[in-house]
Design an enzyme around this catalytic site. Sequence first.
Site, PDB file in Angstrom:
ATOM      1  N   CYS A   1      -9.774 -10.774   4.880  1.00 20.74           N
ATOM      2  CA  CYS A   1      -9.283  -9.529   5.489  1.00 20.74           C
ATOM      3  C   CYS A   1     -10.123  -9.112   6.686  1.00 20.74           C
ATOM      4  O   CYS A   1      -9.604  -8.498   7.605  1.00 20.74           O
ATOM      5  CB  CYS A   1      -9.247  -8.421   4.452  1.00 20.74           C
ATOM      6  SG  CYS A   1     -10.840  -8.126   3.689  1.00 20.74           S
TER       7      CYS A   1
ATOM      8  N   GLU B   1      -7.303  -0.493   0.384  1.00 21.10           N
ATOM      9  CA  GLU B   1      -8.094  -1.445   1.176  1.00 21.10           C
ATOM     10  C   GLU B   1      -7.105  -2.418   1.789  1.00 21.10           C
ATOM     11  O   GLU B   1      -6.641  -3.343   1.127  1.00 21.10           O
ATOM     12  CB  GLU B   1      -9.097  -2.174   0.265  1.00 21.10           C
ATOM     13  CG  GLU B   1     -10.150  -1.273  -0.355  1.00 21.10           C
ATOM     14  CD  GLU B   1     -11.255  -0.892   0.623  1.00 21.10           C
ATOM     15  OE1 GLU B   1     -11.434  -1.584   1.649  1.00 21.10           O
ATOM     16  OE2 GLU B   1     -11.945   0.122   0.385  1.00 21.10           O
TER      17      GLU B   1
ATOM     18  N   GLY C   1       0.835  -1.213   0.000  1.00 22.22           N
ATOM     19  CA  GLY C   1       0.000   0.000   0.000  1.00 22.22           C
ATOM     20  C   GLY C   1       0.861   1.252   0.000  1.00 22.22           C
ATOM     21  O   GLY C   1       0.589   2.227  -0.707  1.00 22.22           O
TER      22      GLY C   1
HETATM   23  P1  NAD Z   1      -1.039 -10.014  -2.928  1.00 21.65           P
HETATM   24  O1  NAD Z   1       0.307 -10.543  -2.565  1.00 21.65           O
HETATM   25  O2  NAD Z   1      -1.865 -10.728  -3.933  1.00 21.65           O
HETATM   26  O3  NAD Z   1      -0.817  -8.510  -3.352  1.00 21.65           O
HETATM   27  C1  NAD Z   1      -1.860  -7.687  -3.779  1.00 21.65           C
HETATM   28  C2  NAD Z   1      -1.495  -7.072  -5.102  1.00 21.65           C
HETATM   29  O4  NAD Z   1      -0.327  -6.272  -4.944  1.00 21.65           O
HETATM   30  C3  NAD Z   1      -1.187  -8.090  -6.186  1.00 21.65           C
HETATM   31  O5  NAD Z   1      -1.922  -7.758  -7.350  1.00 21.65           O
HETATM   32  C4  NAD Z   1       0.297  -7.976  -6.388  1.00 21.65           C
HETATM   33  O6  NAD Z   1       0.678  -8.187  -7.727  1.00 21.65           O
HETATM   34  C5  NAD Z   1       0.593  -6.555  -5.991  1.00 21.65           C
HETATM   35  N1  NAD Z   1       1.947  -6.411  -5.462  1.00 21.65           N
HETATM   36  C6  NAD Z   1       2.589  -7.259  -4.630  1.00 21.65           C
HETATM   37  N2  NAD Z   1       3.819  -6.793  -4.345  1.00 21.65           N
HETATM   38  C7  NAD Z   1       3.961  -5.630  -5.009  1.00 21.65           C
HETATM   39  C8  NAD Z   1       5.017  -4.665  -5.131  1.00 21.65           C
HETATM   40  N3  NAD Z   1       6.176  -4.806  -4.492  1.00 21.65           N
HETATM   41  N4  NAD Z   1       4.800  -3.580  -5.895  1.00 21.65           N
HETATM   42  C9  NAD Z   1       3.641  -3.431  -6.553  1.00 21.65           C
HETATM   43  N5  NAD Z   1       2.613  -4.309  -6.484  1.00 21.65           N
HETATM   44  C10 NAD Z   1       2.767  -5.393  -5.736  1.00 21.65           C
HETATM   45  O7  NAD Z   1      -1.971  -9.906  -1.651  1.00 21.65           O
HETATM   46  P2  NAD Z   1      -1.563  -9.647  -0.153  1.00 21.65           P
HETATM   47  O8  NAD Z   1      -1.053  -8.258   0.012  1.00 21.65           O
HETATM   48  O9  NAD Z   1      -0.786 -10.777   0.399  1.00 21.65           O
HETATM   49  O10 NAD Z   1      -3.033  -9.727   0.458  1.00 21.65           O
HETATM   50  C11 NAD Z   1      -3.228  -9.946   1.787  1.00 21.65           C
HETATM   51  C12 NAD Z   1      -3.404  -8.633   2.522  1.00 21.65           C
HETATM   52  O11 NAD Z   1      -4.463  -7.913   1.924  1.00 21.65           O
HETATM   53  C13 NAD Z   1      -3.791  -8.815   3.958  1.00 21.65           C
HETATM   54  O12 NAD Z   1      -3.149  -7.842   4.726  1.00 21.65           O
HETATM   55  C14 NAD Z   1      -5.292  -8.551   3.947  1.00 21.65           C
HETATM   56  O13 NAD Z   1      -5.823  -8.114   5.147  1.00 21.65           O
HETATM   57  C15 NAD Z   1      -5.395  -7.506   2.901  1.00 21.65           C
HETATM   58  N6  NAD Z   1      -6.715  -7.520   2.311  1.00 21.65           N
HETATM   59  C16 NAD Z   1      -7.501  -6.442   2.489  1.00 21.65           C
HETATM   60  C17 NAD Z   1      -8.780  -6.458   1.973  1.00 21.65           C
HETATM   61  C18 NAD Z   1      -9.712  -5.292   2.126  1.00 21.65           C
HETATM   62  O14 NAD Z   1     -10.722  -5.295   1.452  1.00 21.65           O
HETATM   63  N7  NAD Z   1      -9.424  -4.317   2.958  1.00 21.65           N
HETATM   64  C19 NAD Z   1      -9.228  -7.562   1.278  1.00 21.65           C
HETATM   65  C20 NAD Z   1      -8.378  -8.637   1.102  1.00 21.65           C
HETATM   66  C21 NAD Z   1      -7.114  -8.612   1.608  1.00 21.65           C
END
Ligand code: NAD
Length: 467
Positions: A250, A216, A199
């Site tokens: 999440c 999110e 993020g």
């Molecule tokens: P993920 O690893 O799939 O990453 C999410 C996206 O970010 C992917 O499309 C990925 O390609 C991109 N990404 C990853 N590393 C990156 C980088 N270095 N630079 C640019 N883009 C990059 O998913 P995740 O982050 O492991 O998901 C889990 C997290 O998401 C948990 O913290 C969870 O709570 C949160 N989450 C939040 C919600 C919400 O609606 N608030 C929903 C689902 C998950």
Amino acid sequence: MTLESTTVPSSPVVPVLRAAFDSGITCSLRWRTRQLEALKRMLVERSAEFEDALFADLGKNPAEAQLTEIGIVLAEIEHTLAHLRGWLRPRRVRVPLGLAPATASTMLEPLGVVLVIAPWNYPVQLLLAPVVGALAAGNAVLLKPSELAPATSALMAELVPQYLDNRAVTVVEGGVEITTELLAERFDHIFYTGNGAVGRIVMTAAAKHLTPVTLELGGKSPVYVDDTVDLAAAARRIAWGKFMNAGQTCVAPDYLLATRPVADALVPHLIDAIAELYDGDPRSSSSYGRIINDKQFTRLTGLLEGETVLTGGRSDERTRYLAPTVLGDVDRHAPVMQQEIFGPLLPIVTVTGLDDAIGFIRAGEKPLALYAFTNSKTAARRILTETSSGAVGFGAPVAHLGVAGLPFGGVGESGMGNYHGRRSIETFSHEKAVLTKRLVPDTLRLVYPPFTEKKDGFIRGLLRRLS
Ligand code: NAD
């Protein structure tokens, strides 16, 4: 000009989408509703393929896929189609006396080209629900599914171009490298769902172009239980919300706060609830999912070290099975309490009472959701007013997501901005202020310079009347 979905570097993609947006094709209500209807057709006609992809990626049961992925997006589409015309109507705003006669209103205008970056845990819902809003608001959209849910990502790349307008909607598959390239481009809004570390990367990249972002994110969502409720019913709800999608949700309850007597009384009910939900054996139950990959599996099993397992704890590396697990008497500083769990481990932290529970929640980052099981009005009011979180659920975890009229989003470390229903349209639009004032009569003359003594008196009199 049309685009196929692509895994090649993204540079030509954004200009093509921008050209489509600039041509004005995405603006009409007709185009927007057609896209939403096409998305609905895609989900209905290709439902079985989505179910298969979700099973391949996450071992997700088809019923759960319908309930928590496909069904949520379909409901979002229906709600949006039913209300979109009304939401887009300009809203009249009262004009102050000093500016009368005049009319004022706000209108929603599309932002332009929107990038939606989705995570792996609900790879259909969390990619397409924001897309519903972005399209309904009249934008061109670039979809970036998560590479960590490869079957769903590939299916999106195959199906989206078959159903949606390829001039203005495209899918780019890929991992960090591709996403980094995309983020170098200029978008008009970036909608990111995932973890806070990425993020921050997204927001930094967006800052270069002054692009607004919705983040999110996640966090540790607490669940508080007291002795005023039916503990068996509470345990069923908690187990359902926690172990759905093998805890990779999440808004799942991350940890449980209860006094020792409540915790002691609740645990047998949690054990019963797990047995009931998963046919007595989660390992062989088709209703229980699997951990997404080896990295997450290793992280989660590592969190078990040194903990008191009250139920579960068993795992199978080969199939990435990790049993629904309840941990007792967990130390507030234990590793499992230092990070979002995002898996099927439910630590119980004992508290001395509501004050202690609220103090503990307040000492941590603001969570995405906070759940409470209590029949005490005082406890409920104190939880609402003395803590901050993206959402509060009394008596039911996760379910607030199903209410289209509620905004969905976090606060502080759990995110910024929100969506669902009308909030999505606002997120993906600019609310433009419009003032219309006839030239005749020219009432503004009363405040034009030069500021004579008479005008000075008039202006002061007017401002006094308005204050
Ligand atoms: P993920 O690893 O799939 O990453 C999410 C996206 O970010 C992917 O499309 C990925 O390609 C991109 N990404 C990853 N590393 C990156 C980088 N270095 N630079 C640019 N883009 C990059 O998913 P995740 O982050 O492991 O998901 C889990 C997290 O998401 C948990 O913290 C969870 O709570 C949160 N989450 C939040 C919600 C919400 O609606 N608030 C929903 C689902 C998950």
